[in-house]
Design a protein around this motif. Sequence first.
Motif, mmCIF file in Angstrom:
data_model
loop_
_atom_site.group_PDB
_atom_site.id
_atom_site.type_symbol
_atom_site.label_atom_id
_atom_site.label_comp_id
_atom_site.label_asym_id
_atom_site.label_seq_id
_atom_site.Cartn_x
_atom_site.Cartn_y
_atom_site.Cartn_z
ATOM 1 N N ASP A 29 0.848 -1.199 0.000
ATOM 2 C CA ASP A 29 0.000 0.000 0.000
ATOM 3 C C ASP A 29 0.878 1.243 0.000
ATOM 4 O OD1 ASP A 29 -2.754 -0.849 0.088
ATOM 5 O OD2 ASP A 29 -2.325 -1.682 2.071
ATOM 6 N N PRO A 30 0.494 2.277 -0.760
ATOM 7 C CA PRO A 30 1.288 3.513 -0.788
ATOM 8 C C PRO A 30 1.528 4.043 0.629
ATOM 9 C CG PRO A 30 -0.403 3.593 -2.475
ATOM 10 C CD PRO A 30 -0.661 2.341 -1.669
ATOM 11 N N GLY A 31 2.770 4.385 0.911
ATOM 12 C CA GLY A 31 3.116 4.961 2.209
ATOM 13 C C GLY A 31 3.431 3.945 3.287
ATOM 14 N N ARG A 32 3.203 2.661 3.012
ATOM 15 C CA ARG A 32 3.428 1.649 4.049
ATOM 16 C C ARG A 32 4.694 0.819 3.840
ATOM 17 N NH1 ARG A 32 -1.055 0.484 7.441
ATOM 18 N NH2 ARG A 32 -0.408 -1.676 7.678
ATOM 19 N N ALA A 33 5.426 1.059 2.769
ATOM 20 C CA ALA A 33 6.645 0.279 2.532
ATOM 21 C C ALA A 33 7.653 0.528 3.643
ATOM 22 C CB ALA A 33 7.251 0.644 1.170
ATOM 23 N N LEU A 34 8.408 -0.518 3.986
ATOM 24 C CA LEU A 34 9.467 -0.424 4.994
ATOM 25 C C LEU A 34 10.754 -0.005 4.295
ATOM 26 C CD1 LEU A 34 8.682 -3.771 6.813
ATOM 27 C CD2 LEU A 34 8.096 -1.452 7.585
ATOM 28 N N ARG A 35 11.217 1.187 4.579
ATOM 29 C CA ARG A 35 12.413 1.709 3.947
ATOM 30 C C ARG A 35 13.567 1.734 4.938
ATOM 31 N NH1 ARG A 35 10.148 6.448 0.162
ATOM 32 N NH2 ARG A 35 12.279 7.170 0.486
ATOM 33 N N ARG A 36 14.739 2.079 4.431
ATOM 34 C CA ARG A 36 15.905 2.151 5.316
ATOM 35 C C ARG A 36 16.041 3.519 5.973
ATOM 36 N NH1 ARG A 36 20.587 -0.690 1.477
ATOM 37 N NH2 ARG A 36 19.542 -2.712 1.324
ATOM 38 N N ASP A 37 15.300 4.481 5.474
ATOM 39 C CA ASP A 37 15.578 5.864 5.871
ATOM 40 C C ASP A 37 14.640 6.425 6.927
ATOM 41 O OD1 ASP A 37 13.294 6.097 4.366
ATOM 42 O OD2 ASP A 37 14.157 7.378 2.815
ATOM 43 N N GLY A 38 13.894 5.553 7.618
ATOM 44 C CA GLY A 38 12.893 6.072 8.556
ATOM 45 C C GLY A 38 13.246 5.928 10.031
ATOM 46 N N ALA A 39 14.422 5.392 10.352
ATOM 47 C CA ALA A 39 14.783 5.204 11.769
ATOM 48 C C ALA A 39 14.989 6.561 12.440
ATOM 49 C CB ALA A 39 16.059 4.361 11.881
ATOM 50 N N ARG A 40 14.440 6.705 13.695
ATOM 51 C CA ARG A 40 14.529 7.975 14.420
ATOM 52 C C ARG A 40 15.191 7.746 15.783
ATOM 53 N NH1 ARG A 40 14.393 9.350 10.227
ATOM 54 N NH2 ARG A 40 12.712 10.224 8.979
ATOM 55 N N VAL A 41 15.859 8.779 16.266
ATOM 56 C CA VAL A 41 16.542 8.689 17.557
ATOM 57 C C VAL A 41 15.546 8.250 18.636
ATOM 58 C CG1 VAL A 41 17.738 10.012 19.345
ATOM 59 C CG2 VAL A 41 18.289 10.396 16.923
ATOM 60 N N GLY A 42 15.924 7.261 19.400
ATOM 61 C CA GLY A 42 15.055 6.731 20.441
ATOM 62 C C GLY A 42 14.351 5.450 20.046
ATOM 63 N N ASP A 43 14.280 5.161 18.741
ATOM 64 C CA ASP A 43 13.660 3.908 18.297
ATOM 65 C C ASP A 43 14.437 2.712 18.870
ATOM 66 O OD1 ASP A 43 11.901 5.390 16.783
ATOM 67 O OD2 ASP A 43 12.651 4.720 14.826
ATOM 68 N N ALA A 44 13.730 1.618 19.056
ATOM 69 C CA ALA A 44 14.383 0.362 19.451
ATOM 70 C C ALA A 44 14.722 -0.439 18.196
ATOM 71 C CB ALA A 44 13.447 -0.444 20.340
ATOM 72 N N VAL A 45 15.854 -1.136 18.251
ATOM 73 C CA VAL A 45 16.287 -1.979 17.116
ATOM 74 C C VAL A 45 15.970 -3.434 17.442
ATOM 75 C CG1 VAL A 45 18.236 -2.669 15.688
ATOM 76 C CG2 VAL A 45 18.141 -0.339 16.635
ATOM 77 N N TRP A 46 15.314 -4.107 16.518
ATOM 78 C CA TRP A 46 14.908 -5.501 16.699
ATOM 79 C C TRP A 46 15.451 -6.356 15.561
ATOM 80 C CZ3 TRP A 46 11.150 -7.329 20.415
ATOM 81 C CH2 TRP A 46 10.699 -6.331 21.290
#
Lengths: 318, 318
Positions: A137-154
């Motif tokens: 769906d438009p806007g829902r793709a998982l990209r590499r450029d969306g990580a933000r400070v404070g996010d958890a890495v899994w």
Amino acid sequence: MAEFGLIDRIRARAAQVRDDVVLGIGDDAALLQPPPGMQLVVSMDTLNDGVHFPAGTGAALVGWKALAVNLSDLAAMGAEPAWCTLSLSLPDGDPAWVDGFLDGFLALAAQHRVALVGGDTTRGPLSVSVTVHGFVDPGRALRRDGARVGDAVWVSGGLGAAAAALAQWRGGGPIDPGLRERLDRPCPRVRLGRALAGVATACIDVSDGLLADLGHVCVASGVGVVLDVDALPGAGMLRTHFDADAVRRLQATGGDDYELCFTLPAGADAVALAAAGAAATGIEVTRIGTVVAGQGVRALDREGRPWRPDSAGHEHFA
Amino acid sequence: MAEFGLIDRIRARAAQVRDDVVLGIGDDAALLQPPPGMQLVVSMDTLNDGVHFPAGTGAALVGWKALAVNLSDLAAMGAEPAWCTLSLSLPDGDPAWVDGFLDGFLALAAQHRVALVGGDTTRGPLSVSVTVHGFVDPGRALRRDGARVGDAVWVSGGLGAAAAALAQWRGGGPIDPGLRERLDRPCPRVRLGRALAGVATACIDVSDGLLADLGHVCVASGVGVVLDVDALPGAGMLRTHFDADAVRRLQATGGDDYELCFTLPAGADAVALAAAGAAATGIEVTRIGTVVAGQGVRALDREGRPWRPDSAGHEHFA
């Protein structure tokens, strides 16, 4: 066996499993009907004999892996797989090898309802190129450029098993069958990727090694990551064969895992994963780090001491 | 030069020329927005060093040809090209070779407004795989299975020049520059194909040799073809180097022409071509035969005598 005989052989086995294939193998190109309003997700990966799999690898395993590494890219985008094309370069036109290859390739294709719609066969050193197509769906793709400070890495599943099998194979000793299975038959995390679409802030598949791949996310997102190398899942099955430092190195820098590494907004981890239905996929996910300001991946051990590998992931021309 | 350096090099030169590319090179996959209601046309072809081009062929020519043979498949479907992905296998990561390759590849891509949106680079024997994507209105694609008894058979441009250059090259003598140009730099008939969409009853590109390719149309359509071998266009530039029978053989069975061979409804030829705007493409088209009941291609000379070649087209595993 002539080229056209091989193509007929492939066509006969590439069952028509999807209504959106207007015209499959057998014309100058395939004719496909994309679903209205969806974005198309396209990835292409090649496996070469002796580079991406050991020379002499069974045909069915080559077939499985050639599709798996491509589906893993779709999974990392959160896409639903649909179609693929296949280009096979073969030193000779051995029909038994092609049949074996198709056994592996089409078994995985059937699992994910992927239709083989075209491609070609050529004479040349053994090489397999696959292009996969999926939808999101438009806007829902998982990209590499969306990580933000404070996010958890899994990360999903376990890390290091494929690299461990390769290390054992190179060492000339016996190869643990459990490790070998992970090298030979990676399972692309398609269902998990789809569950994470629109939920995770960034995602990548671990193909070149965790540190290298997470490094790509850092560059694309303009952030850094602090990674807990002793939190990486899957260490248990490595410890019977390797010492603690080798285990860390295999897990942090070994390639070919085809797990998903993704970031989730801080504090909302459990909620977000539950909402995504990720738990229902049956694939374990483990928190392994935190997104921080800065750049690059900083790996720390359980005691908070910096940990440095000998090399930072696999590069084909390194 | 490391793999990621090569990818950055390619990405820097793959200009964003299309609004429908949501995300190009640099993530796990490309994100693309297909136009509403159109069908997607997908083709994939591989060129191997020493098989599809002579070893030592200039990098720019390999780049041009790798895209040309794929665009020719889209042309044969009547499709409008849009996107492509590229997988480059290189024995080493020579950046000068890659730059030269991109010179040729991207020059042709720009001519047809094709965006390079993804792919990969790997280590291995020199090999180039390309997947192209285009669009066509539903029901207007040019297929192989629509030829009907009484249709006229047409071909674009000239036939045999590429095979003639290859014959001269194999003979070790000088190669006519005009012939060489046709071997090295085929021009996919994209505009003509689009003009013929919805007008021609069947179409194929001449890549394996006219008799072989026309044979595919016969099988797919359940018809036969009577072919006038002395009507094949482009014989003039071959006659200075080859005798009459060699000329026929080169034209009827030589590969690598990348012309379009198509069928038009009987009696409506001129009207149909004019209506299609085919004349406006500047590419000459020539009537070369007739669709008949039966099966297979029956080649006759000017006097109506049966003509038989030594072999019926190029097969990679023959």
